[in-house]
Design a protein around this motif. Structure first.
Motif, PDB file in Angstrom:
ATOM      1  N   GLY A 119       0.685  63.000  32.240  1.00  0.00           N
ATOM      2  CA  GLY A 119       0.435  62.037  31.179  1.00  0.00           C
ATOM      3  C   GLY A 119       0.515  62.620  29.785  1.00  0.00           C
ATOM      4  N   ALA A 120       1.008  63.861  29.679  1.00  0.00           N
ATOM      5  CA  ALA A 120       1.100  64.513  28.368  1.00  0.00           C
ATOM      6  C   ALA A 120       2.074  63.769  27.464  1.00  0.00           C
ATOM      7  N   GLU A 121       1.733  63.704  26.178  1.00  0.00           N
ATOM      8  CA  GLU A 121       2.594  63.065  25.197  1.00  0.00           C
ATOM      9  C   GLU A 121       3.507  64.101  24.543  1.00  0.00           C
ATOM     10  N   ALA A 122       4.644  63.644  24.047  1.00  0.00           N
ATOM     11  CA  ALA A 122       5.588  64.529  23.355  1.00  0.00           C
ATOM     12  C   ALA A 122       6.214  63.734  22.223  1.00  0.00           C
ATOM     13  N   ASN A 123       5.871  64.078  20.998  1.00  0.00           N
ATOM     14  CA  ASN A 123       6.410  63.353  19.843  1.00  0.00           C
ATOM     15  C   ASN A 123       7.518  64.120  19.137  1.00  0.00           C
ATOM     16  N   ALA A 124       7.997  65.207  19.772  1.00  0.00           N
ATOM     17  CA  ALA A 124       9.083  65.996  19.199  1.00  0.00           C
ATOM     18  C   ALA A 124       9.925  66.573  20.326  1.00  0.00           C
ATOM     19  N   ILE A 125      11.190  66.851  20.019  1.00  0.00           N
ATOM     20  CA  ILE A 125      12.097  67.400  21.026  1.00  0.00           C
ATOM     21  C   ILE A 125      11.575  68.722  21.562  1.00  0.00           C
ATOM     22  N   SER A 126      11.073  69.574  20.670  1.00  0.00           N
ATOM     23  CA  SER A 126      10.601  70.881  21.109  1.00  0.00           C
ATOM     24  C   SER A 126       9.416  70.760  22.061  1.00  0.00           C
ATOM     25  N   THR A 127       8.516  69.798  21.822  1.00  0.00           N
ATOM     26  CA  THR A 127       7.368  69.595  22.703  1.00  0.00           C
ATOM     27  C   THR A 127       7.819  69.113  24.070  1.00  0.00           C
ATOM     28  N   ALA A 128       8.747  68.142  24.098  1.00  0.00           N
ATOM     29  CA  ALA A 128       9.267  67.646  25.371  1.00  0.00           C
ATOM     30  C   ALA A 128       9.972  68.753  26.135  1.00  0.00           C
ATOM     31  N   ALA A 129      10.726  69.590  25.430  1.00  0.00           N
ATOM     32  CA  ALA A 129      11.443  70.685  26.088  1.00  0.00           C
ATOM     33  C   ALA A 129      10.473  71.649  26.750  1.00  0.00           C
ATOM     34  N   GLN A 130       9.351  71.943  26.092  1.00  0.00           N
ATOM     35  CA  GLN A 130       8.355  72.839  26.669  1.00  0.00           C
ATOM     36  C   GLN A 130       7.702  72.229  27.906  1.00  0.00           C
ATOM     37  N   LEU A 131       7.413  70.927  27.873  1.00  0.00           N
ATOM     38  CA  LEU A 131       6.849  70.249  29.040  1.00  0.00           C
ATOM     39  C   LEU A 131       7.808  70.317  30.222  1.00  0.00           C
ATOM     40  N   ILE A 132       9.075  70.032  29.964  1.00  0.00           N
ATOM     41  CA  ILE A 132      10.082  70.031  31.021  1.00  0.00           C
ATOM     42  C   ILE A 132      10.272  71.431  31.582  1.00  0.00           C
ATOM     43  N   ARG A 133      10.421  72.403  30.705  1.00  0.00           N
ATOM     44  CA  ARG A 133      10.634  73.789  31.133  1.00  0.00           C
ATOM     45  C   ARG A 133       9.453  74.274  31.989  1.00  0.00           C
ATOM     46  N   ARG A 134       8.233  73.987  31.531  1.00  0.00           N
ATOM     47  CA  ARG A 134       7.051  74.439  32.256  1.00  0.00           C
ATOM     48  C   ARG A 134       6.987  73.805  33.645  1.00  0.00           C
ATOM     49  N   TYR A 135       7.296  72.512  33.732  1.00  0.00           N
ATOM     50  CA  TYR A 135       7.267  71.810  35.015  1.00  0.00           C
ATOM     51  C   TYR A 135       8.306  72.383  35.973  1.00  0.00           C
ATOM     52  N   PHE A 136       9.487  72.656  35.467  1.00  0.00           N
ATOM     53  CA  PHE A 136      10.547  73.221  36.312  1.00  0.00           C
ATOM     54  C   PHE A 136      10.158  74.599  36.836  1.00  0.00           C
ATOM     55  N   ILE A 137       9.643  75.459  35.962  1.00  0.00           N
ATOM     56  CA  ILE A 137       9.283  76.815  36.366  1.00  0.00           C
ATOM     57  C   ILE A 137       8.159  76.796  37.401  1.00  0.00           C
ATOM     58  N   ASP A 138       7.200  75.904  37.228  1.00  0.00           N
ATOM     59  CA  ASP A 138       6.035  75.866  38.109  1.00  0.00           C
ATOM     60  C   ASP A 138       6.326  75.245  39.470  1.00  0.00           C
ATOM     61  N   ASN A 139       7.353  74.408  39.575  1.00  0.00           N
ATOM     62  CA  ASN A 139       7.521  73.614  40.791  1.00  0.00           C
ATOM     63  C   ASN A 139       8.814  73.846  41.561  1.00  0.00           C
ATOM     64  N   PHE A 140       9.752  74.655  41.010  1.00  0.00           N
ATOM     65  CA  PHE A 140      11.048  74.772  41.664  1.00  0.00           C
ATOM     66  C   PHE A 140      11.546  76.213  41.699  1.00  0.00           C
ATOM     67  N   VAL A 141      12.455  76.444  42.640  1.00  0.00           N
ATOM     68  CA  VAL A 141      13.188  77.700  42.721  1.00  0.00           C
ATOM     69  C   VAL A 141      14.645  77.395  42.423  1.00  0.00           C
ATOM     70  N   TYR A 142      15.248  78.160  41.514  1.00  0.00           N
ATOM     71  CA  TYR A 142      16.654  77.964  41.170  1.00  0.00           C
ATOM     72  C   TYR A 142      17.520  78.629  42.231  1.00  0.00           C
ATOM     73  N   THR A 143      18.397  77.845  42.880  1.00  0.00           N
ATOM     74  CA  THR A 143      19.231  78.373  43.950  1.00  0.00           C
ATOM     75  C   THR A 143      20.442  77.475  44.156  1.00  0.00           C
ATOM     76  N   ASP A 144      21.507  78.052  44.707  1.00  0.00           N
ATOM     77  CA  ASP A 144      22.675  77.235  45.062  1.00  0.00           C
ATOM     78  C   ASP A 144      22.420  76.428  46.331  1.00  0.00           C
ATOM     79  N   GLY A 145      21.488  76.915  47.173  1.00  0.00           N
ATOM     80  CA  GLY A 145      21.164  76.207  48.416  1.00  0.00           C
ATOM     81  C   GLY A 145      20.071  75.180  48.181  1.00  0.00           C
ATOM     82  N   VAL A 146      20.434  74.033  47.635  1.00  0.00           N
ATOM     83  CA  VAL A 146      19.458  73.041  47.203  1.00  0.00           C
ATOM     84  C   VAL A 146      18.887  72.245  48.370  1.00  0.00           C
TER      85      VAL A 146
END
Length: 223
Positions: A119-146
């Protein structure tokens, strides 16, 4: 305070207690000499990464990731010339098209994404980018075998059914995450073409050279 529109400067970084699995770089980095490329402009180190290393950065206003607009773009009319006003008039017409075309997202998808971000708010591109980046790092593994998609992509991605993702997954998911915050975004794909060492001017491009990413629109500046 580094000067010069095209100047490059060598900066030495010394890690005195930060997480050792990362290499720490300024946004304006041009080259680095430690670790290996991870994804999305991040660099992940390995156990052999030294405690100190040097990087080359751009000086002046040639940062590789500019996050703020100039005052005259944001409405400081006192510093605007006729040429600036003409540019803003033209850019404003294109901006209207961009917001109509690249902010589209369903109401249920918007609620799903915002809920995933707590439910976090983001009123700027940089804030939204940090939310997205943090969520991706915390929840996913980057791999070709998706992980396979069983239902709707966004539902599976933000609903915990996917933990292994590639560039295409991340780019698509990020595009809609930005849109969920009212920020125009679009999905992009391309190939890295390196002609170095090609004596016959023929370059072979394969799937290993491909990449996908999300582009966002900065008002007054473009994609």
């Amino acid at each position: 305070s580094l000067g010069g529109l095209n100047a490059r400067h060598s900066v030495k970084i010394v890690n005195k207690g930060a997480n050792a699995k990362y290499v720490y770089l300024p946004y304006s980095v041009s080259a680095y000499g430690a670790g290996s490329v991870y994804y999305d402009m991040n660099v992940r180190a390995n156990i052999f990464t030294p405690k100190s290393y040097e990087v080359t950065v751009f000086g002046g206003d040639r940062s590789s990731e500019r996050l703020t607009q100039a005052g005259w773009i944001l409405g400081d009319s006192l510093s605007q010339t006729d040429e600036m006003r003409a540019y803003l008039a033209l850019e404003g017409a294109y901006r209207s098209f961009v917001y109509d075309e690249y902010c589209t997202i369903g109401e249920s998808d918007m609620r799903l994404i915002r809920s995933a971000f707590g439910g976090a708010e983001a009123n700027a591109i940089s804030t939204a980018a940090q939310l997205i980046r943090r969520y991706f790092i915390d929840n996913f593994v980057y791999t070709d075998g998706v992980d396979a998609i069983e239902g709707e992509f966004l539902t599976d991605f933000y609903g915990g059914k996917i933990t292994k993702a590639n560039a295409a997954y991340f780019a698509a998911a990020a595009t809609y995450a930005f849109r969920a915050y009212g920020i125009p975004a679009r999905y992009a794909e391309g190939y890295l073409v390196n002609p170095v060492g090609s004596a016959d001017n023929v370059v072979t491009v394969t799937g290993r050279s491909s990449h996908a990413w999300a582009e966002v629109y900065f008002d007054g500046m473009g994609w």
